[in-house]
Design a protein around this motif. Structure first.
Motif, PDB file in Angstrom:
ATOM      1  N   GLN C 298       0.813  -1.223   0.000  1.00 55.19           N
ATOM      2  CA  GLN C 298       0.000   0.000   0.000  1.00 55.19           C
ATOM      3  C   GLN C 298       0.846   1.273   0.000  1.00 55.19           C
ATOM      4  N   GLY C 299       2.176   1.091  -0.014  1.00 52.63           N
ATOM      5  CA  GLY C 299       3.030   2.276  -0.150  1.00 52.63           C
ATOM      6  C   GLY C 299       3.726   2.719   1.113  1.00 52.63           C
ATOM      7  N   PHE C 300       3.642   1.945   2.176  1.00 55.40           N
ATOM      8  CA  PHE C 300       4.282   2.341   3.424  1.00 55.40           C
ATOM      9  C   PHE C 300       5.675   1.717   3.529  1.00 55.40           C
ATOM     10  N   SER C 301       6.635   2.536   3.864  1.00 55.61           N
ATOM     11  CA  SER C 301       8.008   2.049   4.050  1.00 55.61           C
ATOM     12  C   SER C 301       8.355   2.040   5.528  1.00 55.61           C
ATOM     13  N   PHE C 302       9.001   0.982   5.969  1.00 53.68           N
ATOM     14  CA  PHE C 302       9.418   0.867   7.380  1.00 53.68           C
ATOM     15  C   PHE C 302      10.390  -0.298   7.467  1.00 53.68           C
ATOM     16  N   TYR C 303      11.037  -0.400   8.606  1.00 50.55           N
ATOM     17  CA  TYR C 303      11.994  -1.493   8.797  1.00 50.55           C
ATOM     18  C   TYR C 303      11.346  -2.667   9.510  1.00 50.55           C
ATOM     19  N   ASP C 304      11.751  -3.872   9.109  1.00 50.01           N
ATOM     20  CA  ASP C 304      11.417  -5.050   9.905  1.00 50.01           C
ATOM     21  C   ASP C 304      12.118  -4.950  11.250  1.00 50.01           C
ATOM     22  N   SER C 318       5.917  14.268   9.496  1.00 50.69           N
ATOM     23  CA  SER C 318       5.109  13.177   8.925  1.00 50.69           C
ATOM     24  C   SER C 318       3.738  13.738   8.541  1.00 50.69           C
ATOM     25  N   PRO C 319       3.359  13.598   7.293  1.00 53.72           N
ATOM     26  CA  PRO C 319       2.078  14.193   6.854  1.00 53.72           C
ATOM     27  C   PRO C 319       0.896  13.511   7.548  1.00 53.72           C
ATOM     28  N   HIS C 320      -0.048  14.322   7.979  1.00 52.75           N
ATOM     29  CA  HIS C 320      -1.245  13.789   8.643  1.00 52.75           C
ATOM     30  C   HIS C 320      -1.899  12.698   7.809  1.00 52.75           C
ATOM     31  N   GLU C 321      -1.965  12.940   6.507  1.00 51.27           N
ATOM     32  CA  GLU C 321      -2.671  11.967   5.680  1.00 51.27           C
ATOM     33  C   GLU C 321      -1.936  10.630   5.611  1.00 51.27           C
ATOM     34  N   HIS C 322      -0.587  10.693   5.647  1.00 53.49           N
ATOM     35  CA  HIS C 322       0.160   9.438   5.649  1.00 53.49           C
ATOM     36  C   HIS C 322      -0.072   8.687   6.949  1.00 53.49           C
ATOM     37  N   VAL C 323      -0.024   9.436   8.030  1.00 55.83           N
ATOM     38  CA  VAL C 323      -0.201   8.811   9.344  1.00 55.83           C
ATOM     39  C   VAL C 323      -1.591   8.193   9.450  1.00 55.83           C
ATOM     40  N   GLY C 324      -2.560   8.955   9.033  1.00 60.65           N
ATOM     41  CA  GLY C 324      -3.932   8.447   9.092  1.00 60.65           C
ATOM     42  C   GLY C 324      -4.106   7.219   8.213  1.00 60.65           C
ATOM     43  N   ALA C 325      -3.524   7.278   7.051  1.00 61.49           N
ATOM     44  CA  ALA C 325      -3.646   6.141   6.133  1.00 61.49           C
ATOM     45  C   ALA C 325      -3.016   4.894   6.728  1.00 61.49           C
ATOM     46  N   LEU C 326      -1.857   5.087   7.362  1.00 60.87           N
ATOM     47  CA  LEU C 326      -1.176   3.926   7.939  1.00 60.87           C
ATOM     48  C   LEU C 326      -1.966   3.389   9.133  1.00 60.87           C
ATOM     49  N   ALA C 327      -2.496   4.293   9.933  1.00 61.99           N
ATOM     50  CA  ALA C 327      -3.292   3.847  11.084  1.00 61.99           C
ATOM     51  C   ALA C 327      -4.474   3.005  10.594  1.00 61.99           C
ATOM     52  N   ARG C 328      -5.133   3.487   9.580  1.00 56.36           N
ATOM     53  CA  ARG C 328      -6.284   2.745   9.057  1.00 56.36           C
ATOM     54  C   ARG C 328      -5.850   1.403   8.472  1.00 56.36           C
ATOM     55  N   ALA C 329      -4.727   1.435   7.778  1.00 55.94           N
ATOM     56  CA  ALA C 329      -4.257   0.197   7.148  1.00 55.94           C
ATOM     57  C   ALA C 329      -3.938  -0.850   8.196  1.00 55.94           C
TER      58      ALA C 329
END
Lengths: 333, 333, 333, 333
Positions: C298-304, C318-329
Motif C-alpha cells: 500500500q506504499g508504506f516504508s518501514f523497517y522489519d 510526517s504528513p497527517h494523511e500518511h499517518v492516518g492512512a497507515l493507522a487505518r491500514a
C-alpha cells in the motif's frame, strides 16, 4: 676472547639478585600482593628520604610510559629532548601508552634540557585546540649521551615545571650512574620529580625496573595501567626481590661506581677523542673506521656511532683487565 | 602449615628452569638476538611438528593481546566466551592492545565455545559500518572452568573459523594441562589455530610465556607490537632459557600431569560436589560456608567461588601429602 | 507514492533552520569563534535554567562519545544498557573515543536502566586492577525502544550515580520527544546529568547536535577532544545557527510534539500489537511477514524488527494523511 | 567596513551549493545510501579520469586522518613536512586516528617535500623494532605556504614512494588552488596518490570535504573508520549535494581561479616583500608592525605571521574592490 663494550643492557645478573630471587621461591600471594612487593614503598622511601609508591616493571620502556600515562591525557603532549630514548628508541611506545599524545621535542647539548630549552618549545604554543598542549616534561638522568644533570640543574628544571604546572618525569635508565657521578643523594639527583624510572636492569638486574612515584597520587592509575598493559606479572615477588636486593647494602651504587670508573679509565686514555664529557658509563669517541677495525681485531666489541665515532659502554662487571686493555689499545692508536 | 590450593600462578619455579636461567648468565646479544631466543622457533616447531614463529612475553595477558593485535584492526571485533579471561580478568588489556576493538561475547557450557555458539554471535551482525564486524575468534584451552576441547571440537571450530575467514587464537594459559588430559599431540590440541598463547608460568615457569604463531606471517607485526608495549626485555635470554628448559625432557608435560593427577585425586573425593568435570588442574566444588571454614581450619587455602562453592587449583609441585590430606578432608565433610 | 516511516534521521530540514543558516552566510570568525556559536551557552542555559557549556557536533555518535571521553579514562568503564545505541549502533565509536574503555552492560525493560540494574553490574566488580572499574553511567532519554524516563526515575538514577561517584551522561538522540511526552521541563527530563547529547538532527535539523555540559568543568577537555576528532568545523556558524533556530520559538518542542502525536495515532490503531508502550516517536508492532508485505504494497516504508515485528518511526513532518492512512491500514489488517 | 583577508575557511557558501542542498531536502536513504552520495564515485571518477571511491567528511582534519588510517598501522609512521597541517594544526588528530602512529618530520623549502627530503628521514631508520618504520607519505598540494607541486615534482615523489612501498596521501585543503595555478588536469596534480583529501570548504563549501581514494581497496576500511569516528552523518545527502555542486560546471575551478587571481594581484603590488612565491591564494608578506597597523587602520583584516610578516588569504568571493584597495594600500606603504 670477546671483550664486550657493546651495552650494559645484556650484562650478567649480580649474584645478590640471584640469591634474592631464589630466596623468594616459596609461594606467596600472586601479582604484587606478596611480602616483597609490599616492602618496596618503604625500601625506596628510605633511600629517597620521602614517601613514595613503587611499582616494578619489566622494561624501562614500560615504566617510562606508565609514568607518563599517569600525567598526560591522550590529547596532551610531553616535552622531551629530541634525542630522548622515549622519542628515539622505544618503538613508538609513548604513542601507544599515551593513546596518541605527542612528544614535543626540545634541543639541548648532550641530550640535556634546560628551562630555556623547554620554554622555547612550549612558549610558542598558542592556548587553543588546534595545537597540542604540554602536560608534562621528561628528562633523562643520566642523559642519552651519558651526561648527568647537576642538582642545581634539576632544581631549576623542577622549579620551571612547577611554575608551568607540568609534572616532571625522570627517565633514570642509568640513574644509578648519575648518582654515582654526582656524589649527591638519590633525591638530589631527581628532586622535584613526580616520577622516576629507576633503572636496575642495565646495572646488574635481570628483569625488574622500579617506577618510583613521588607523587603518590599517581599510583592508583599506574597500577590499573600496568595491569592493562600486561605488565602485572603473576610471580611479582621475583621482580621485587631483585629491586630489594639492589637497594640492600648499596649494590645499586657499588655497581654504578664500578661501571663509571671503567668509563673514566677509558676516557682518560682518549681525552682528545671524546665527543661528550664522560659522567656515567658511556664513552663516545671519535674513531675512524680503520681505528675501529683495529680495536675489533684485538677482541673489543662495541657499536659504531655514525661513521666517525664509536660508543663504548661499561657495565657493573666490566673486568678490570678488559677495561685496561681497551684503554691501552685506544691510547696506542 | 599452609597447604595451598589458591592458584597455580604463584607456585615455585621448577629447578630445571633455575638451572637454565643461570646457565644463560653470560652476556649475549640483547633483546631477542641471543642464541637462546633464536632457538625458540625450532624448538617449538619440533614440538608442534610444523613451522612456527615464537616470541616470549612476560604475562599471559600480554601474549594474548599481542596475538590478537596481529589479527584484529582497531575497528574490528573478537569473538570469545562471556567468561573468557580476556573479557573478565585482564583489566581491559584487549581494549588497550587492540585500540578499542570489541570483544563479541558468546555463550557455552564450561566456558567452551562451539561453531554454533560463535555463529549465534556473528550471524546476526549485519555487514554494515554501524556494527563491529568479527575479525578473529579466541578460545581457551583448557577453558576457564578447566574443561578441555577434544581434538574433534578444536577441529570443528577451526573449520568453522576458516570458512568464515576468521583467524583462531588459543589462549593456552593451561594448555599443558589440556594436552596432558587429552593425551594427544600438542598440535592436535590446537590444530588450526593461527596463534597459541602457550602458558608456562602457571606450570612451573617464572616470567616467560610463549606466543606461538603458526601463521608465521603474523610474526613481524607481533614483534613491533611487543616492543611498542614495552615487552621486549633487554635480557631476553633469561626468558628464552625458561621456555627451552620447559620443552627439554618434557618438563612442561610432566608438570602438567602432576597437577592434573592431583586435581583428579581431589575430584575423586568429591564426585557429588563437582560443578564441572575435572579435566585439567582446577576443581570447582559445591561447598557451604561452614564446610569451607572447616577446610581452612585444617590448613587448606583456596578461593571462594561465589557463595556456595570453592575453586581448588593444583600446581606442578602440589605435594602428594597435601593433596591426599585435602581429598580426605573433603570426603569427611 | 512512498509514505515513509523508516526513520526520523533522514527527514527534511525545518524551514526555520534553512533561514537561520542562510542568515549566517556572511563571514564571521572560523571554528566556534563566531557570534552564533558564542551564544549557545546562554541559549541553552536559558532553556535548562542553569549554567551550561554547549558544543555543536555533526552526529549523535560524536557528541555521545565526546561526552563520555570527558568522564572516563582509557582504563575505565561506562555502564549502559545492553541495547544502548553506544553499544549496538555506533560502529565501535566508544572504543575509539575512549581509547579502549569498556562498556559495562546492564539489563532493563524497554532499554531503560534503574539504580538496581546499574548496581547489578557494578556491585560484583572487585576493586582490583584485574577488572575494569565503572567511571560513568549512560542512559538514553527517550530509550532505544521509545520509552521515556519519568523525572522521578531520572532523579533516582542521578542520586544513585552521585552516591557512587559516577557522572551521568544522557544520550538524548530523541530527547525532545521525551520532553514532549513527559510534559516536564527539559531539565527535569535529565536532572542530575553531567552531560546531555541533545539530538536535533532527527528532529528537523541538518547536521548539528548539541553537547550540553551541565558540569561545565568538562568543557575544556571536550573542546580539545572535538578538535582532535576532526569535528571542529571551520564554518561552525552554520551548525550554531541550526541549534539556535531550534530553540527559538520552541521549534524543537513543536517538532517533537508533532512526531509524538503521529506515533500515538499509529499506536492507537494497534493497541494489541504493541511491543512497547509508545512514549516518543517510535512504534514497535507485532506484524507477520504477510501483514508487512500488505502494508508495503500500500506504499508504506518501514523497517522489519526481527521476523515478527516492525518498527515505525514518525518524524517532525510526517504528513497527517500518511499517518492516518497507515493507522487505518494497520487497523484493517 | 571590514575587508577580510584572514582566511578562506570562513567565507560564505557558494550559491550553487545552497541550491543543491535545498534541492536535496526531500527524504532519501540515510547516511551515505542516498542517491547523491551514491553518485560521488562516478562524478569524481570522471573528473580524475580514473576509478575512485569517494567519501564525504565534515573537515579536512577528519578526511586527512581517515585517509592515513587506511594506510598506517598503529605502530607505524607517516612522513610529512615539519610544517604540515597534520603536524602543526590538527590538535593531535593523527595521533588519535592512527592510534599513536608517529609523524616523521621532513624538511623542505616552502613546506614542500622532495624524494631527497623523504629519503633523508627514512634512510637512517634501521629496520628494527626499536624505531618506528615509515608506512606512508603525506604531502600538501598546495603547500602550507601556498606553493604548488609541479606535475613533475609529484611524479618524482610518487615514483619514490612506489619504490619504497609507501602509499602517498595528498592533503588537498587547497587542491583546487593548486590545479588552478598549474593549469594541468586534476589527476596530474596528484598523480600516483593513493588518496587525496580534496578540500571544498575553503573554496566555497559549507561542511563537506571529499576523501578521494584512488586505491579503491582502501574504501572499506575508510568507511568503517568514518562511522567509528562519528563522521557518518545521517543526512549525508546534504554533504554529497555540496560536492556534486562543486564539480558541476567547474565551480571548484572557477572559485579557485578567482581566489588565485586576487592573491596574484596582491603579490604584484608587493614583489619585494614576498616570503614565498604566490602560487595559490595565500600571500606571505614582510610587513613591519607599523605597516600592519596602518593597513588594519584602513579596514583590512589579516593574521600576523610572526613579528615581521603577515599572511593574507584570498577567497573564492574576495571582492575585486577589496583586493584592489589592499594592493594599492600595500604599494603605498
Amino acid at each position: 676472547m670477546a671483550m664486550l663494550f657493546l651495552s650494559d643492557n645484556a650484562a650478567s645478573v649480580h649474584p645478590a639478585l640471584w640469591r634474592a630471587m631464589q630466596a623468594a621461591d616459596a609461594p606467596d600471594s600472586p601479582y604484587d600482593g606478596d611480602a616483597l612487593s609490599q616492602r618496596l614503598d618503604d625500601a625506596f622511601g628510605e633511600l629517597f628520604g620521602r614517601e613514595c609508591a613503587v611499582l616494578w616493571g619489566a622494561t624501562g620502556t614500560a615504566v617510562n610510559c606508565l609514568a607518563l600515562a599517569t600525567m598526560v591525557p591522550p590529547h596532551g603532549g610531553v616535552v622531551c629532548h629530541r634525542e630522548a630514548h622515549i622519542e628515539m628508541d622505544e618503538g613508538g611506545a609513548p604513542g601507544f601508552y599515551l593513546h596518541g599524545a605527542k612528544l614535543l621535542l626540545a634541543e639541548g647539548e648532550g641530550a640535556k634540557l634546560t628551562p630555556r630549552a623547554i620554554a622555547a618549545v612550549i612558549d610558542p604554543i598558542r592556548n587553543d585546540v588546534h595545537q597540542v598542549q604540554p602536560h608534562a616534561v621528561s628528562i633523562t638522568q643520566a642523559s642519552e649521551y651519558g651526561r648527568a644533570y647537576q642538582p642545581a640543574e634539576i632544581a631549576a628544571i623542577a622549579a620551571f615545571c612547577a611554575e608551568r604546572g607540568l609534572p616532571l618525569h625522570v627517565d633514570g635508565a642509568r640513574f644509578a650512574n648519575a648518582v654515582a657521578f654526582l656524589g649527591c643523594s638519590p633525591w638530589e639527583a631527581c628532586k622535584g620529580a613526580a616520577a622516576l624510572s629507576f633503572g636496575m636492569i642495565k646495572n646488574g638486574g635481570m628483569s625488574a625496573e622500579a617506577l618510583v612515584l613521588f607523587d603518590t597520587g599517581l599510583a592508583d592509575v599506574a597500577r590499573y595501567r600496568r595491569k592493562r598493559a600486561g605488565h602485572l606479572q603473576s610471580k611479582g615477588r621475583y621482580l621485587a626481590a631483585q629491586l630489594l636486593a639492589m637497594l640492600e647494602d648499596g649494590v645499586w651504587l657499588a655497581n654504578a661506581r664500578h661501571a663509571n670508573a671503567a668509563a673514566r679509565e677509558l676516557a682518560g686514555a682518549a681525552q682528545d677523542r671524546l665527543l661528550h664529557p664522560v659522567e656515567a658509563n658511556e664513552v663516545f669517541l671519535r674513531l675512524t673506521a680503520p681505528e675501529r677495525e683495529a680495536l675489533r681485531h684485538q677482541g673489543f666489541s662495541f657499536y659504531d656511532w655514525g661513521d666517525e665515532a664509536a660508543r663504548l659502554v661499561t657495565a657493573w662487571n666490566s673486568p678490570h683487565e678488559h677495561v685496561g686493555a681497551l684503554a691501552r689499545a685506544i691510547a696506542s692508536l
